[in-house]
Design an enzyme around this catalytic site. Structure first.
Site, PDB file in Angstrom:
ATOM      1  N   ASP A   1      -1.964  10.818  -1.327  1.00  0.00           N
ATOM      2  CA  ASP A   1      -2.357   9.841  -2.347  1.00  0.00           C
ATOM      3  C   ASP A   1      -2.724  10.501  -3.664  1.00  0.00           C
ATOM      4  O   ASP A   1      -2.741   9.865  -4.713  1.00  0.00           O
ATOM      5  CB  ASP A   1      -3.534   9.001  -1.853  1.00  0.00           C
ATOM      6  CG  ASP A   1      -3.060   8.102  -0.741  1.00  0.00           C
ATOM      7  OD1 ASP A   1      -2.994   8.571   0.409  1.00  0.00           O
ATOM      8  OD2 ASP A   1      -2.695   6.954  -1.040  1.00  0.00           O
TER       9      ASP A   1
ATOM     10  N   ARG B   1      -7.813  -0.060  -6.652  1.00  0.00           N
ATOM     11  CA  ARG B   1      -7.992   0.908  -5.542  1.00  0.00           C
ATOM     12  C   ARG B   1      -8.201   2.287  -6.167  1.00  0.00           C
ATOM     13  O   ARG B   1      -7.442   2.685  -7.046  1.00  0.00           O
ATOM     14  CB  ARG B   1      -6.776   0.938  -4.599  1.00  0.00           C
ATOM     15  CG  ARG B   1      -6.835  -0.127  -3.517  1.00  0.00           C
ATOM     16  CD  ARG B   1      -5.798   0.124  -2.434  1.00  0.00           C
ATOM     17  NE  ARG B   1      -6.288   1.018  -1.400  1.00  0.00           N
ATOM     18  CZ  ARG B   1      -5.535   1.462  -0.383  1.00  0.00           C
ATOM     19  NH1 ARG B   1      -4.274   1.113  -0.300  1.00  0.00           N
ATOM     20  NH2 ARG B   1      -6.040   2.257   0.539  1.00  0.00           N
TER      21      ARG B   1
ATOM     22  N   ASN C   1      -5.263  12.671   1.419  1.00  0.00           N
ATOM     23  CA  ASN C   1      -4.389  11.718   2.129  1.00  0.00           C
ATOM     24  C   ASN C   1      -5.238  10.912   3.119  1.00  0.00           C
ATOM     25  O   ASN C   1      -6.460  11.112   3.241  1.00  0.00           O
ATOM     26  CB  ASN C   1      -3.248  12.458   2.844  1.00  0.00           C
ATOM     27  CG  ASN C   1      -2.173  11.508   3.351  1.00  0.00           C
ATOM     28  OD1 ASN C   1      -1.750  10.611   2.631  1.00  0.00           O
ATOM     29  ND2 ASN C   1      -1.745  11.673   4.582  1.00  0.00           N
ATOM     30  N   LYS C   2      -4.599  10.029   3.831  1.00  0.00           N
ATOM     31  CA  LYS C   2      -5.278   9.131   4.774  1.00  0.00           C
ATOM     32  C   LYS C   2      -6.242   9.883   5.683  1.00  0.00           C
ATOM     33  O   LYS C   2      -5.928  10.977   6.152  1.00  0.00           O
ATOM     34  CB  LYS C   2      -4.198   8.413   5.604  1.00  0.00           C
ATOM     35  CG  LYS C   2      -4.688   7.409   6.630  1.00  0.00           C
ATOM     36  CD  LYS C   2      -5.596   6.349   6.076  1.00  0.00           C
ATOM     37  CE  LYS C   2      -5.010   5.557   4.936  1.00  0.00           C
ATOM     38  NZ  LYS C   2      -5.983   4.718   4.217  1.00  0.00           N
TER      39      LYS C   2
ATOM     40  N   ARG D   1       0.858  -1.179   0.000  1.00  0.00           N
ATOM     41  CA  ARG D   1       0.000   0.000   0.000  1.00  0.00           C
ATOM     42  C   ARG D   1       0.896   1.229   0.000  1.00  0.00           C
ATOM     43  O   ARG D   1       2.116   1.104   0.012  1.00  0.00           O
ATOM     44  CB  ARG D   1      -1.045  -0.004   1.146  1.00  0.00           C
ATOM     45  CG  ARG D   1      -0.751  -0.772   2.377  1.00  0.00           C
ATOM     46  CD  ARG D   1       0.402  -0.272   3.152  1.00  0.00           C
ATOM     47  NE  ARG D   1       0.250   1.131   3.445  1.00  0.00           N
ATOM     48  CZ  ARG D   1       1.223   1.987   3.642  1.00  0.00           C
ATOM     49  NH1 ARG D   1       2.486   1.589   3.591  1.00  0.00           N
ATOM     50  NH2 ARG D   1       0.994   3.257   3.874  1.00  0.00           N
ATOM     51  N   GLY D   2       0.273   2.412   0.007  1.00  0.00           N
ATOM     52  CA  GLY D   2       1.057   3.638  -0.143  1.00  0.00           C
ATOM     53  C   GLY D   2       1.100   3.983  -1.629  1.00  0.00           C
ATOM     54  O   GLY D   2       1.409   3.111  -2.466  1.00  0.00           O
ATOM     55  N   ALA D   3       0.805   5.246  -1.939  1.00  0.00           N
ATOM     56  CA  ALA D   3       0.584   5.623  -3.341  1.00  0.00           C
ATOM     57  C   ALA D   3       1.726   5.221  -4.300  1.00  0.00           C
ATOM     58  O   ALA D   3       1.473   4.548  -5.307  1.00  0.00           O
ATOM     59  CB  ALA D   3       0.298   7.126  -3.409  1.00  0.00           C
TER      60      ALA D   3
ATOM     61  N   GLN E   1      -1.640   1.970  10.175  1.00  0.00           N
ATOM     62  CA  GLN E   1      -0.383   2.019   9.405  1.00  0.00           C
ATOM     63  C   GLN E   1       0.703   2.786  10.150  1.00  0.00           C
ATOM     64  O   GLN E   1       1.889   2.527   9.967  1.00  0.00           O
ATOM     65  CB  GLN E   1      -0.604   2.684   8.032  1.00  0.00           C
ATOM     66  CG  GLN E   1      -1.439   1.891   7.061  1.00  0.00           C
ATOM     67  CD  GLN E   1      -2.881   2.332   7.108  1.00  0.00           C
ATOM     68  OE1 GLN E   1      -3.411   2.677   8.164  1.00  0.00           O
ATOM     69  NE2 GLN E   1      -3.545   2.306   5.968  1.00  0.00           N
TER      70      GLN E   1
HETATM   71  O1  MRU Z   1      -4.426   3.231   2.589  1.00  0.00           O
HETATM   72  P1  MRU Z   1      -2.942   3.391   2.449  1.00  0.00           P
HETATM   73  O2  MRU Z   1      -2.171   2.737   3.536  1.00  0.00           O
HETATM   74  O3  MRU Z   1      -2.474   3.017   1.066  1.00  0.00           O
HETATM   75  O4  MRU Z   1      -2.733   4.959   2.610  1.00  0.00           O
HETATM   76  C1  MRU Z   1      -1.427   5.480   2.499  1.00  0.00           C
HETATM   77  C2  MRU Z   1      -1.379   6.927   2.740  1.00  0.00           C
HETATM   78  O5  MRU Z   1      -2.365   7.590   3.007  1.00  0.00           O
HETATM   79  C3  MRU Z   1      -0.036   7.581   2.552  1.00  0.00           C
HETATM   80  O6  MRU Z   1       0.074   8.708   3.369  1.00  0.00           O
HETATM   81  C4  MRU Z   1       0.096   8.024   1.101  1.00  0.00           C
HETATM   82  O7  MRU Z   1      -0.132   6.956   0.228  1.00  0.00           O
HETATM   83  C5  MRU Z   1       1.427   8.582   0.824  1.00  0.00           C
HETATM   84  S1  MRU Z   1       2.635   7.311   0.663  1.00  0.00           S
HETATM   85  C6  MRU Z   1       4.164   7.931   0.396  1.00  0.00           C
END
Ligand code: MRU
Length: 356
Positions: A240, A88, A250-251, A51-53, A199
């Site tokens: 993201d 996603r 973002n999250k 996960r993570g963009a 996370q």
């Molecule tokens: O749902 P996730 O764990 O994929 O969410 C990740 C985030 O919100 C991160 O902050 C974002 O992807 C930046 S990653 C460098």
């Protein structure tokens, strides 16, 4: 970066398979998993094994490589690209990486297609490493400035995991922190737990521990009082999808942190590679916000006293649940965007000047 003193990346290609660190098992188990088919890649994205963009984008690029290994057929490739994009919705890097791959691959003859796909996927991964490193070097200047004034440990609050586990190496939000630590600047990180999937606690704290960086996990609602008490020098989060207007998706919970930072004059920075900029959508209400399974909220997983991983129900069985995974922080609450090219204001003018 390091795990158990050994340097890893989050994803790599070896013997016709894609290797990932299964992040659903961290921090209690370190398991390297093989992705052998495009379906495996789609599932890894959906189940958040990765996960993570930026990492989602690279996994999708390698997913197309796997699709070509399965069938050298343009129809299958096109279908794979659509299924990957649908896996996603919020992180723009996913579509960005798939579109970039498809631009290279459509119409290429079958004798060459695998070689070209592999080269491009590797290039996307390498570029991300380079970009994240430069984000770190640019963000380091802000931390250094705070340290030079304060002459004491710089306290940084971060949300979710925008660490190296969310990218290929270095991370976005954590990269300036790693660079500051390497330079000998004392840093301490307030790590938002980041419910519901934790996370922050499971991944950010874990990776900071492995690099020997002081950090403290806090419940998601703790940042406000820490800022009121003067215990936070700056916030750095990832994103993201950042619109060309400077609005930052973002999250879930990032927006509330930005509001608290604004109220307490705490600088609020967002770290991102240019692959996370959405140049098309102008209105943040149009960003697809992922709604995930309610069980992520109602159930919690952890290790019991016999070192067994267990999942238990923590909510009333009859309660209704809403699990929105992301929110949008308006540009006006963002002090600056830390990118691979430099730091700029969160505005259309500044982003265009830097990237167009
Ligand atoms: O749902 P996730 O764990 O994929 O969410 C990740 C985030 O919100 C991160 O902050 C974002 O992807 C930046 S990653 C460098």
């Amino acid at each position: 970066m390091n795990i158990g003193g050994k340097a890893y990346r989050t994803i790599w290609f070896e013997n016709n398979s894609v290797k990932i660190i299964d992040q659903t098992k961290l921090p209690h188990q370190f398991i390297i998993k093989d992705l052998l088919t495009v379906k495996d890649s789609i599932n890894a994205i959906k189940k958040m094994e990765i996960r993570g963009a930026p990492l989602i984008g690279v996994t999708a690029a390698y997913g197309l490589v796997l699709s070509i290994i399965e069938h050298k057929d343009q129809y299958f490739l096109k279908k794979s690209s659509e299924d990957l994009i649908a896996s996603r919705p919020t992180a723009i890097n996913l579509k960005w990486a798939v579109d970039r791959m498809m631009k290279k691959l459509l119409g290429v003859n079958s004798s060459e297609v695998l070689k070209i796909a592999l080269e491009e996927a590797k290039m996307i991964a390498e570029e991300d490493v380079e970009f994240c490193k430069n984000i770190g070097l640019n963000g380091l200047k802000i931390i250094e400035e705070i340290y030079n004034k304060k002459k004491n440990t710089v306290n940084i609050l971060t949300h979710c995991n925008a660490g190296w586990l969310a990218t290929i190496n270095w991370g976005t939000a954590t990269s300036p922190i790693y660079h500051a630590h390497k330079k000998g600047i004392p840093v301490h990180v307030w790590v938002d737990e980041t419910r519901p999937r934790n996370q922050g606690a499971n991944l950010t704290s874990y990776e900071l521990n492995e690099e020997g960086i002081a950090n403290t996990i806090i419940a998601d609602n703790t940042g406000g009082i820490l800022m009121q008490r003067g215990n936070v020098d700056m916030c750095i989060v990832g994103t993201d999808r950042t619109l060309s207007t400077g609005d930052v998706c973002n999250k879930i919970g990032t927006y509330l942190k930005a509001l608290a930072a604004h109220d307490n004059n705490v600088p609020f920075y967002v770290a991102l590679p240019s692959s996370t900029i959405d140049w098309d959508i102008k209105n943040s209400k149009e960003i697809p916000i992922e709604e995930r399974d309610s069980k992520e909220l109602s159930h919690i997983e952890g290790m019991d006293e016999n070192n067994k991983i267990k999942k238990i129900l923590i909510y009333p069985k009859k309660s209704k649940i809403l699990n929105l995974a992301f929110d949008v922080t308006p540009a006006k609450y963002v002090t600056g965007l830390i990118t691979e090219k430099g730091i700029c204001e969160a505005s259309n003018q500044a982003l265009k000047k830097m990237f167009k």
